[in-house]
Design an enzyme around this catalytic site. Structure first.
Site, PDB file in Angstrom:
ATOM      1  N   PRO A  12       0.798  -1.231   0.000  1.00  0.00           N
ATOM      2  CA  PRO A  12       0.000   0.000   0.000  1.00  0.00           C
ATOM      3  C   PRO A  12       0.825   1.273   0.000  1.00  0.00           C
ATOM      4  O   PRO A  12       1.807   1.388   0.729  1.00  0.00           O
ATOM      5  CB  PRO A  12      -0.820  -0.106   1.291  1.00  0.00           C
ATOM      6  CG  PRO A  12      -0.153  -1.148   2.110  1.00  0.00           C
ATOM      7  CD  PRO A  12       0.515  -2.083   1.152  1.00  0.00           C
ATOM      8  N   ASN A  13       0.372   2.176  -0.835  1.00  0.00           N
ATOM      9  CA  ASN A  13       0.912   3.544  -0.963  1.00  0.00           C
ATOM     10  C   ASN A  13       2.234   3.628  -1.705  1.00  0.00           C
ATOM     11  O   ASN A  13       2.701   4.729  -1.980  1.00  0.00           O
ATOM     12  CB  ASN A  13       1.029   4.235   0.409  1.00  0.00           C
ATOM     13  CG  ASN A  13      -0.335   4.500   1.013  1.00  0.00           C
ATOM     14  OD1 ASN A  13      -1.202   5.065   0.357  1.00  0.00           O
ATOM     15  ND2 ASN A  13      -0.546   4.058   2.236  1.00  0.00           N
ATOM     16  N   ARG A  20       5.174  12.233  -3.197  1.00  0.00           N
ATOM     17  CA  ARG A  20       5.042  12.860  -1.881  1.00  0.00           C
ATOM     18  C   ARG A  20       6.209  12.393  -1.002  1.00  0.00           C
ATOM     19  O   ARG A  20       6.808  11.367  -1.269  1.00  0.00           O
ATOM     20  CB  ARG A  20       3.753  12.379  -1.170  1.00  0.00           C
ATOM     21  CG  ARG A  20       2.459  12.794  -1.797  1.00  0.00           C
ATOM     22  CD  ARG A  20       1.914  14.081  -1.144  1.00  0.00           C
ATOM     23  NE  ARG A  20       0.558  14.376  -1.570  1.00  0.00           N
ATOM     24  CZ  ARG A  20       0.205  14.793  -2.772  1.00  0.00           C
ATOM     25  NH1 ARG A  20       1.116  14.954  -3.706  1.00  0.00           N
ATOM     26  NH2 ARG A  20      -1.056  15.041  -3.065  1.00  0.00           N
ATOM     27  N   TYR A  25      11.284   9.019   1.203  1.00  0.00           N
ATOM     28  CA  TYR A  25      11.296   7.937   0.214  1.00  0.00           C
ATOM     29  C   TYR A  25      12.060   8.263  -1.072  1.00  0.00           C
ATOM     30  O   TYR A  25      12.152   7.420  -1.960  1.00  0.00           O
ATOM     31  CB  TYR A  25       9.847   7.552  -0.133  1.00  0.00           C
ATOM     32  CG  TYR A  25       9.080   7.050   1.081  1.00  0.00           C
ATOM     33  CD1 TYR A  25       9.442   5.869   1.717  1.00  0.00           C
ATOM     34  CD2 TYR A  25       8.020   7.783   1.613  1.00  0.00           C
ATOM     35  CE1 TYR A  25       8.767   5.419   2.837  1.00  0.00           C
ATOM     36  CE2 TYR A  25       7.329   7.341   2.731  1.00  0.00           C
ATOM     37  CZ  TYR A  25       7.706   6.160   3.343  1.00  0.00           C
ATOM     38  OH  TYR A  25       7.033   5.720   4.447  1.00  0.00           O
ATOM     39  N   ASN A  76       8.016  -5.650  -0.255  1.00  0.00           N
ATOM     40  CA  ASN A  76       7.844  -4.457   0.581  1.00  0.00           C
ATOM     41  C   ASN A  76       6.352  -4.345   0.834  1.00  0.00           C
ATOM     42  O   ASN A  76       5.592  -3.872  -0.017  1.00  0.00           O
ATOM     43  CB  ASN A  76       8.379  -3.187  -0.102  1.00  0.00           C
ATOM     44  CG  ASN A  76       8.279  -1.974   0.814  1.00  0.00           C
ATOM     45  OD1 ASN A  76       7.598  -2.016   1.849  1.00  0.00           O
ATOM     46  ND2 ASN A  76       8.937  -0.889   0.444  1.00  0.00           N
ATOM     47  N   ALA A  79       2.821  -0.566   5.044  1.00  0.00           N
ATOM     48  CA  ALA A  79       2.326  -0.541   6.424  1.00  0.00           C
ATOM     49  C   ALA A  79       1.757  -1.892   6.876  1.00  0.00           C
ATOM     50  O   ALA A  79       1.687  -2.158   8.087  1.00  0.00           O
ATOM     51  CB  ALA A  79       1.279   0.561   6.581  1.00  0.00           C
ATOM     52  N   GLU A 100      12.578  -9.348   2.664  1.00  0.00           N
ATOM     53  CA  GLU A 100      11.804  -8.166   3.054  1.00  0.00           C
ATOM     54  C   GLU A 100      12.615  -6.907   2.733  1.00  0.00           C
ATOM     55  O   GLU A 100      13.808  -6.835   3.063  1.00  0.00           O
ATOM     56  CB  GLU A 100      11.539  -8.239   4.561  1.00  0.00           C
ATOM     57  CG  GLU A 100      10.824  -7.029   5.119  1.00  0.00           C
ATOM     58  CD  GLU A 100      10.606  -7.138   6.640  1.00  0.00           C
ATOM     59  OE1 GLU A 100      11.120  -8.094   7.266  1.00  0.00           O
ATOM     60  OE2 GLU A 100       9.926  -6.254   7.183  1.00  0.00           O
ATOM     61  N   HIS A 102      12.561  -2.522   2.869  1.00  0.00           N
ATOM     62  CA  HIS A 102      11.967  -1.221   3.178  1.00  0.00           C
ATOM     63  C   HIS A 102      12.886  -0.132   2.658  1.00  0.00           C
ATOM     64  O   HIS A 102      14.106  -0.179   2.888  1.00  0.00           O
ATOM     65  CB  HIS A 102      11.744  -1.059   4.681  1.00  0.00           C
ATOM     66  CG  HIS A 102      10.769  -2.061   5.201  1.00  0.00           C
ATOM     67  ND1 HIS A 102       9.422  -1.977   4.932  1.00  0.00           N
ATOM     68  CD2 HIS A 102      10.951  -3.205   5.893  1.00  0.00           C
ATOM     69  CE1 HIS A 102       8.814  -3.027   5.462  1.00  0.00           C
ATOM     70  NE2 HIS A 102       9.720  -3.794   6.046  1.00  0.00           N
ATOM     71  N   ARG A 109      12.400   5.254  12.760  1.00  0.00           N
ATOM     72  CA  ARG A 109      11.159   6.012  12.604  1.00  0.00           C
ATOM     73  C   ARG A 109      10.231   5.783  13.817  1.00  0.00           C
ATOM     74  O   ARG A 109      10.689   5.410  14.887  1.00  0.00           O
ATOM     75  CB  ARG A 109      10.511   5.621  11.265  1.00  0.00           C
ATOM     76  CG  ARG A 109      11.436   5.956  10.070  1.00  0.00           C
ATOM     77  CD  ARG A 109      10.775   5.698   8.745  1.00  0.00           C
ATOM     78  NE  ARG A 109       9.603   6.546   8.555  1.00  0.00           N
ATOM     79  CZ  ARG A 109       8.709   6.370   7.569  1.00  0.00           C
ATOM     80  NH1 ARG A 109       8.875   5.390   6.696  1.00  0.00           N
ATOM     81  NH2 ARG A 109       7.685   7.171   7.460  1.00  0.00           N
TER      82      ARG A 109
HETATM   83  O1  CA2 Z   1      10.173   2.267   4.066  1.00  0.00           O
HETATM   84  C1  CA2 Z   1       9.365   1.540   3.487  1.00  0.00           C
HETATM   85  O2  CA2 Z   1       9.600   1.017   2.395  1.00  0.00           O
HETATM   86  C2  CA2 Z   1       7.977   1.318   4.083  1.00  0.00           C
HETATM   87  O3  CA2 Z   1       7.588  -0.030   3.802  1.00  0.00           O
HETATM   88  C3  CA2 Z   1       7.057   2.281   3.384  1.00  0.00           C
HETATM   89  C4  CA2 Z   1       5.624   2.257   3.932  1.00  0.00           C
HETATM   90  C5  CA2 Z   1       5.643   2.413   5.441  1.00  0.00           C
HETATM   91  O4  CA2 Z   1       4.320   2.287   5.957  1.00  0.00           O
HETATM   92  C6  CA2 Z   1       6.527   1.398   6.110  1.00  0.00           C
HETATM   93  O5  CA2 Z   1       6.533   1.631   7.504  1.00  0.00           O
HETATM   94  C7  CA2 Z   1       7.950   1.510   5.577  1.00  0.00           C
HETATM   95  C8  CA2 Z   1       4.798   3.406   3.366  1.00  0.00           C
HETATM   96  C9  CA2 Z   1       4.839   3.518   1.902  1.00  0.00           C
HETATM   97  C10 CA2 Z   1       4.304   4.871   1.596  1.00  0.00           C
HETATM   98  O6  CA2 Z   1       4.986   5.342   0.489  1.00  0.00           O
HETATM   99  C11 CA2 Z   1       4.778   6.625   0.178  1.00  0.00           C
HETATM  100  C12 CA2 Z   1       5.659   7.154  -0.729  1.00  0.00           C
HETATM  101  C13 CA2 Z   1       5.531   8.452  -1.105  1.00  0.00           C
HETATM  102  C14 CA2 Z   1       4.509   9.233  -0.595  1.00  0.00           C
HETATM  103  C15 CA2 Z   1       3.612   8.695   0.313  1.00  0.00           C
HETATM  104  C16 CA2 Z   1       3.744   7.370   0.686  1.00  0.00           C
END
Ligand code: CA2
Length: 146
Positions: A12-13, A20, A25, A76, A79, A100, A102, A109
């Site tokens: 997700p996301n 963003r 990221y 990946n 969340a 895995e 990230h 964090r």
């Molecule tokens: O660091 C990672 O790859 C995460 O898996 C990313 C997830 C986060 O919930 C994990 O704790 C760590 C979130 C992905 C959201 O990605 C976005 C990228 C750009 C803008 C908004 C969200």
């Protein structure tokens, strides 16, 4: 080419990459990330397929598919990493090595990101290495399947 095929799953996301929060990221998009994965796979002599979904059930279905149709899985789970017993169960049943990944360092964090349901059942993990972490995971799986 070893004939091995690696499945890369983003949860997700992650379709929002580059759009963003570049301070966390980076500025590369999901399309850039998938190109990087294809290049890493070419260099390692394996094939790769990349998929992304915002839905837990899609990820579970694809992890199940990995048991019979893929030689390794880069995951990946976004969340869902921190919440999903269902993903844990799917990985246990999958019997295909899972790495895995990230993008960010989840341990630097918020505390709710410090626990992963994936880590105890993964073959290994990469965190905090940006998109390069996916290339490292593909390389590691390619070596395992050689
Ligand atoms: O660091 C990672 O790859 C995460 O898996 C990313 C997830 C986060 O919930 C994990 O704790 C760590 C979130 C992905 C959201 O990605 C976005 C990228 C750009 C803008 C908004 C969200």
């Amino acid at each position: 080419m070893s004939g091995a095929t690696i499945l890369v799953l983003n949860g997700p996301n992650l379709n929002m990459l580059g759009l963003r929060q570049p301070e966390i990221y980076g500025s590369a998009t999901l399309a850039n990330l998938e190109r990087l994965c294809r290049e890493a796979a070419d260099a390692a002599g394996v094939a790769v397929e990349c998929r992304q979904s915002n839905h837990e059930g899609d990820l579970i279905g694809w992890i199940q598919e990995a048991r019979t149709d893929f030689d390794g899985l880069v995951l990946n789970a976004g969340a869902y990493t921190h919440t999903s017993v269902a993903l844990y169960d799917a990985i246990v049943a999958c019997e295909t090595p899972v790495i895995e990944v990230h993008v960010s360092n989840i341990y630097a964090r918020e505390p709710f990101r410090h626990h992963s349901y994936i880590s105890p059942v993964a073959a290994g993990g990469v965190f905090g290495m940006g998109l390069q972490g996916y290339a490292m995971a593909i390389q590691a799986l390619a070596r395992r399947t050689a």
